[in-house]
Motif scaffolding. Sequence first.
Motif, PDB file in Angstrom:
ATOM      1  N   LEU A  38       0.811  -1.218   0.000  1.00 20.10           N
ATOM      2  CA  LEU A  38       0.000   0.000   0.000  1.00 20.10           C
ATOM      3  C   LEU A  38       0.847   1.273   0.000  1.00 20.10           C
ATOM      4  CD1 LEU A  38      -2.928  -0.948   2.393  1.00 20.10           C
ATOM      5  CD2 LEU A  38      -3.020  -0.591  -0.089  1.00 20.10           C
ATOM      6  N   SER A  39       2.150   1.142   0.257  1.00 17.98           N
ATOM      7  CA  SER A  39       3.024   2.319   0.187  1.00 17.98           C
ATOM      8  C   SER A  39       3.390   2.645  -1.256  1.00 17.98           C
ATOM      9  CB  SER A  39       4.279   2.110   1.031  1.00 17.98           C
ATOM     10  OG  SER A  39       5.091   1.105   0.454  1.00 17.98           O
ATOM     11  N   LEU A  40       3.066   1.767  -2.178  1.00 20.75           N
ATOM     12  CA  LEU A  40       3.295   2.012  -3.599  1.00 20.75           C
ATOM     13  C   LEU A  40       2.080   2.762  -4.146  1.00 20.75           C
ATOM     14  CD1 LEU A  40       4.604  -1.541  -4.527  1.00 20.75           C
ATOM     15  CD2 LEU A  40       5.968   0.522  -4.093  1.00 20.75           C
ATOM     16  N   ALA A  41       2.319   3.943  -4.684  1.00 24.97           N
ATOM     17  CA  ALA A  41       1.221   4.816  -5.115  1.00 24.97           C
ATOM     18  C   ALA A  41       0.220   4.130  -6.063  1.00 24.97           C
ATOM     19  CB  ALA A  41       1.783   6.084  -5.743  1.00 24.97           C
ATOM     20  N   ALA A  46      -5.217   2.206  -6.793  1.00 27.25           N
ATOM     21  CA  ALA A  46      -6.142   1.197  -7.333  1.00 27.25           C
ATOM     22  C   ALA A  46      -7.044   0.636  -6.237  1.00 27.25           C
ATOM     23  CB  ALA A  46      -5.356   0.071  -8.004  1.00 27.25           C
ATOM     24  N   ILE A  47      -6.449   0.263  -5.100  1.00 30.88           N
ATOM     25  CA  ILE A  47      -7.226  -0.290  -3.994  1.00 30.88           C
ATOM     26  C   ILE A  47      -8.222   0.749  -3.482  1.00 30.88           C
ATOM     27  CG2 ILE A  47      -7.104  -1.194  -1.626  1.00 30.88           C
ATOM     28  CD1 ILE A  47      -5.981  -3.153  -3.695  1.00 30.88           C
ATOM     29  N   SER A  51     -12.213   0.006  -3.942  1.00 31.76           N
ATOM     30  CA  SER A  51     -12.943  -0.226  -2.689  1.00 31.76           C
ATOM     31  C   SER A  51     -13.902   0.918  -2.383  1.00 31.76           C
ATOM     32  CB  SER A  51     -11.967  -0.442  -1.527  1.00 31.76           C
ATOM     33  OG  SER A  51     -11.206   0.722  -1.280  1.00 31.76           O
ATOM     34  N   GLY A  52     -13.508   2.143  -2.695  1.00 32.32           N
ATOM     35  CA  GLY A  52     -14.395   3.283  -2.476  1.00 32.32           C
ATOM     36  C   GLY A  52     -15.615   3.246  -3.363  1.00 32.32           C
ATOM     37  N   LEU A  99     -14.038  -4.769   3.401  1.00 32.98           N
ATOM     38  CA  LEU A  99     -14.203  -6.088   2.799  1.00 32.98           C
ATOM     39  C   LEU A  99     -13.561  -6.131   1.413  1.00 32.98           C
ATOM     40  CD1 LEU A  99     -15.547  -8.878   3.391  1.00 32.98           C
ATOM     41  CD2 LEU A  99     -17.494  -8.052   2.057  1.00 32.98           C
ATOM     42  N   MET A 100     -13.723  -5.052   0.639  1.00 32.76           N
ATOM     43  CA  MET A 100     -13.122  -5.003  -0.689  1.00 32.76           C
ATOM     44  C   MET A 100     -11.609  -4.848  -0.621  1.00 32.76           C
ATOM     45  SD  MET A 100     -15.364  -5.776  -2.729  1.00 32.76           S
ATOM     46  CE  MET A 100     -14.192  -5.733  -4.042  1.00 32.76           C
ATOM     47  N   VAL A 101     -11.093  -4.059   0.325  1.00 41.78           N
ATOM     48  CA  VAL A 101      -9.637  -3.936   0.490  1.00 41.78           C
ATOM     49  C   VAL A 101      -9.048  -5.313   0.772  1.00 41.78           C
ATOM     50  CG1 VAL A 101      -7.803  -3.037   1.982  1.00 41.78           C
ATOM     51  CG2 VAL A 101      -9.633  -1.518   1.193  1.00 41.78           C
ATOM     52  N   HIS A 102      -9.685  -6.052   1.667  1.00 39.22           N
ATOM     53  CA  HIS A 102      -9.205  -7.405   1.976  1.00 39.22           C
ATOM     54  C   HIS A 102      -9.239  -8.297   0.741  1.00 39.22           C
ATOM     55  CE1 HIS A 102     -10.242  -6.992   6.543  1.00 39.22           C
ATOM     56  NE2 HIS A 102      -9.188  -6.276   6.192  1.00 39.22           N
TER      57      HIS A 102
END
Length: 178
Positions: A38-41, A46-47, A51-52, A99-102
């Motif tokens: 997640l530290s990669l832009a 994308a996540i 997810s949003g 839930l979508m992030v996971h």
Amino acid sequence: NTSLENPALDLHDPRTWDGLLAGSTSEAGVVVTHQTSLSLAPVWQAISLISGDVAGATLNIYRRCADDERKVDQDNPSELLVSMRANQEVSAWEFWRRLMVHALLWGNGYAYIDRGLDRRLGAPVELVNLMPDRTKSIRRRDGTLAYVTEADGKAEPLFREEVLHVKGLSIDLGTGAD
């Protein structure tokens, strides 16, 4: 590969746990975990976008009416959980986003469906996200699907009816990508 079933592993050595929990090493020699990815832009973007968007989509429970019309079923106990508040601490938007992030990062997203006293057939009273690295699907001896999750350091078996499972891309019938 490193595995807890390997008797040669010293479970008291912190390096053992670093090897088991540290993620995968890329070809460049960089250790990549779900957290460090997640530290990669591009990954974070994308996540965050996917997810949003999923969390912001209108989700309701419907019932069929005459002439094949449908209406939001305000009497269904699940309606409030999926559209407004998943549980006492988490809004439906936060629940669906997590839930979508996971599902996107781990290949599986899991949620516990608390049905009160009747664990299999009772009306849902809350939805709670489960950590995908501590939850997995299993096949019982009779071939039925079930789940196991870690809670407070111990394995908790769950009925299929107690788990909402968002599966990632997979050729396996029970799980998403692992």
